[in-house]
Design a protein around this motif. Structure first.
Motif, PDB file in Angstrom:
ATOM      1  N   GLN A  60     -69.825  -6.118  50.287  1.00 39.78           N
ATOM      2  CA  GLN A  60     -71.147  -5.626  49.927  1.00 39.78           C
ATOM      3  C   GLN A  60     -71.047  -4.125  49.727  1.00 39.78           C
ATOM      4  N   GLY A  61     -71.948  -3.595  48.944  1.00 41.85           N
ATOM      5  CA  GLY A  61     -71.968  -2.165  48.694  1.00 41.85           C
ATOM      6  C   GLY A  61     -72.624  -1.869  47.361  1.00 41.85           C
ATOM      7  N   TYR A  62     -72.749  -0.582  47.043  1.00 43.01           N
ATOM      8  CA  TYR A  62     -73.430  -0.161  45.823  1.00 43.01           C
ATOM      9  C   TYR A  62     -72.811  -0.730  44.559  1.00 43.01           C
ATOM     10  N   LEU A  63     -71.504  -0.963  44.546  1.00 37.60           N
ATOM     11  CA  LEU A  63     -70.872  -1.540  43.358  1.00 37.60           C
ATOM     12  C   LEU A  63     -71.461  -2.915  43.047  1.00 37.60           C
ATOM     13  N   LEU A  64     -71.772  -3.667  44.073  1.00 36.74           N
ATOM     14  CA  LEU A  64     -72.204  -5.053  43.921  1.00 36.74           C
ATOM     15  C   LEU A  64     -73.712  -5.233  43.910  1.00 36.74           C
ATOM     16  N   GLY A  65     -74.443  -4.293  44.442  1.00 40.92           N
ATOM     17  CA  GLY A  65     -75.890  -4.404  44.446  1.00 40.92           C
ATOM     18  C   GLY A  65     -76.537  -3.262  45.207  1.00 40.92           C
ATOM     19  N   ARG A  66     -77.539  -2.681  44.619  1.00 38.79           N
ATOM     20  CA  ARG A  66     -78.274  -1.583  45.238  1.00 38.79           C
ATOM     21  C   ARG A  66     -79.327  -2.145  46.190  1.00 38.79           C
ATOM     22  N   PRO A  67     -79.762  -1.346  47.155  1.00 37.34           N
ATOM     23  CA  PRO A  67     -80.857  -1.797  48.019  1.00 37.34           C
ATOM     24  C   PRO A  67     -82.082  -2.152  47.179  1.00 37.34           C
ATOM     25  N   MET A  68     -82.792  -3.203  47.596  1.00 32.72           N
ATOM     26  CA  MET A  68     -83.960  -3.651  46.843  1.00 32.72           C
ATOM     27  C   MET A  68     -84.955  -4.311  47.780  1.00 32.72           C
ATOM     28  N   PRO A  69     -86.199  -4.405  47.350  1.00 32.22           N
ATOM     29  CA  PRO A  69     -87.198  -5.098  48.162  1.00 32.22           C
ATOM     30  C   PRO A  69     -86.876  -6.588  48.267  1.00 32.22           C
ATOM     31  N   GLU A  70     -87.324  -7.201  49.338  1.00 31.45           N
ATOM     32  CA  GLU A  70     -87.049  -8.616  49.559  1.00 31.45           C
ATOM     33  C   GLU A  70     -87.546  -9.479  48.402  1.00 31.45           C
ATOM     34  N   SER A  71     -88.683  -9.146  47.823  1.00 34.41           N
ATOM     35  CA  SER A  71     -89.227  -9.953  46.731  1.00 34.41           C
ATOM     36  C   SER A  71     -88.288  -9.966  45.525  1.00 34.41           C
ATOM     37  N   LEU A  72     -87.656  -8.838  45.232  1.00 32.25           N
ATOM     38  CA  LEU A  72     -86.704  -8.786  44.124  1.00 32.25           C
ATOM     39  C   LEU A  72     -85.424  -9.533  44.476  1.00 32.25           C
ATOM     40  N   LEU A  73     -84.996  -9.442  45.717  1.00 32.95           N
ATOM     41  CA  LEU A  73     -83.813 -10.176  46.166  1.00 32.95           C
ATOM     42  C   LEU A  73     -84.032 -11.678  45.999  1.00 32.95           C
ATOM     43  N   ASP A  74     -85.204 -12.164  46.381  1.00 32.05           N
ATOM     44  CA  ASP A  74     -85.512 -13.583  46.211  1.00 32.05           C
ATOM     45  C   ASP A  74     -85.384 -14.000  44.745  1.00 32.05           C
ATOM     46  N   LEU A  75     -85.849 -13.162  43.826  1.00 31.29           N
ATOM     47  CA  LEU A  75     -85.742 -13.475  42.399  1.00 31.29           C
ATOM     48  C   LEU A  75     -84.278 -13.520  41.961  1.00 31.29           C
ATOM     49  N   CYS A  76     -83.494 -12.567  42.417  1.00 34.76           N
ATOM     50  CA  CYS A  76     -82.069 -12.521  42.040  1.00 34.76           C
ATOM     51  C   CYS A  76     -81.317 -13.735  42.560  1.00 34.76           C
ATOM     52  N   ILE A  77     -81.531 -14.088  43.801  1.00 32.34           N
ATOM     53  CA  ILE A  77     -80.831 -15.227  44.386  1.00 32.34           C
ATOM     54  C   ILE A  77     -81.258 -16.516  43.690  1.00 32.34           C
ATOM     55  N   GLY A  78     -82.522 -16.679  43.465  1.00 30.96           N
ATOM     56  CA  GLY A  78     -83.015 -17.876  42.807  1.00 30.96           C
ATOM     57  C   GLY A  78     -82.500 -18.017  41.391  1.00 30.96           C
ATOM     58  N   SER A  79     -82.407 -16.917  40.666  1.00 33.98           N
ATOM     59  CA  SER A  79     -81.942 -16.988  39.281  1.00 33.98           C
ATOM     60  C   SER A  79     -80.448 -17.294  39.200  1.00 33.98           C
ATOM     61  N   ARG A  80     -79.675 -16.919  40.216  1.00 31.25           N
ATOM     62  CA  ARG A  80     -78.236 -17.193  40.206  1.00 31.25           C
ATOM     63  C   ARG A  80     -77.925 -18.620  40.611  1.00 31.25           C
ATOM     64  N   THR A  81     -78.691 -19.182  41.526  1.00 32.46           N
ATOM     65  CA  THR A  81     -78.364 -20.498  42.058  1.00 32.46           C
ATOM     66  C   THR A  81     -79.221 -21.610  41.480  1.00 32.46           C
ATOM     67  N   GLY A  82     -80.377 -21.255  40.948  1.00 33.58           N
ATOM     68  CA  GLY A  82     -81.316 -22.261  40.491  1.00 33.58           C
ATOM     69  C   GLY A  82     -82.050 -22.925  41.643  1.00 33.58           C
ATOM     70  N   ALA A  83     -81.796 -22.459  42.848  1.00 35.82           N
ATOM     71  CA  ALA A  83     -82.427 -23.008  44.047  1.00 35.82           C
ATOM     72  C   ALA A  83     -83.316 -21.941  44.672  1.00 35.82           C
ATOM     73  N   PRO A  84     -84.253 -22.341  45.496  1.00 35.19           N
ATOM     74  CA  PRO A  84     -85.074 -21.333  46.157  1.00 35.19           C
ATOM     75  C   PRO A  84     -84.238 -20.489  47.107  1.00 35.19           C
TER      76      PRO A  84
END
Length: 93
Positions: A60-84
């Motif tokens: 983990q680190g800035y190369l792989l992802g910057r700090p973000m609000p939880e709501s944006l993280l949920d969107l990123c995870i959901g869009s990558r996996t297709g799962a909630p």
């Protein structure tokens, strides 16, 4: 594994980088204990490739992802996996 100040990294033009020899010992120890090894503070491709070469499991680190609000993280995870994402209860379109 976090990036301690000391012998695990070298300097390259003012930029810190992991040294393979210094990183192998804690990675091996973690694996010998049956643990997954997580590297923190990964900020450049050279560091990531070095950590991959010595067997780090997750980074983990800035190369792989910057700090973000939880709501944006949920969107990123959901869009990558297709799962909630964990804790959302709904899938993201």
């Amino acid at each position: 594994m976090s990036r301690p100040r000391g012998s695990l990294f070298g300097s390259d033009g003012g930029h810190e980088r992991w040294e393979p020899v210094g990183a192998e010992a804690p990675v091996g120890l973690g694996h010998n204990l049956g643990l997954s090894v997580v590297a923190e503070g990964v900020e450049d491709e050279l560091t990531l490739s070095t950590l991959r070469a010595v067997g780090v499991d997750v980074a983990q680190g800035y190369l792989l992802g910057r700090p973000m609000p939880e709501s944006l993280l949920d969107l990123c995870i959901g869009s990558r996996t297709g799962a909630p994402a964990l804790g959302t209860g709904t899938a993201t379109p």
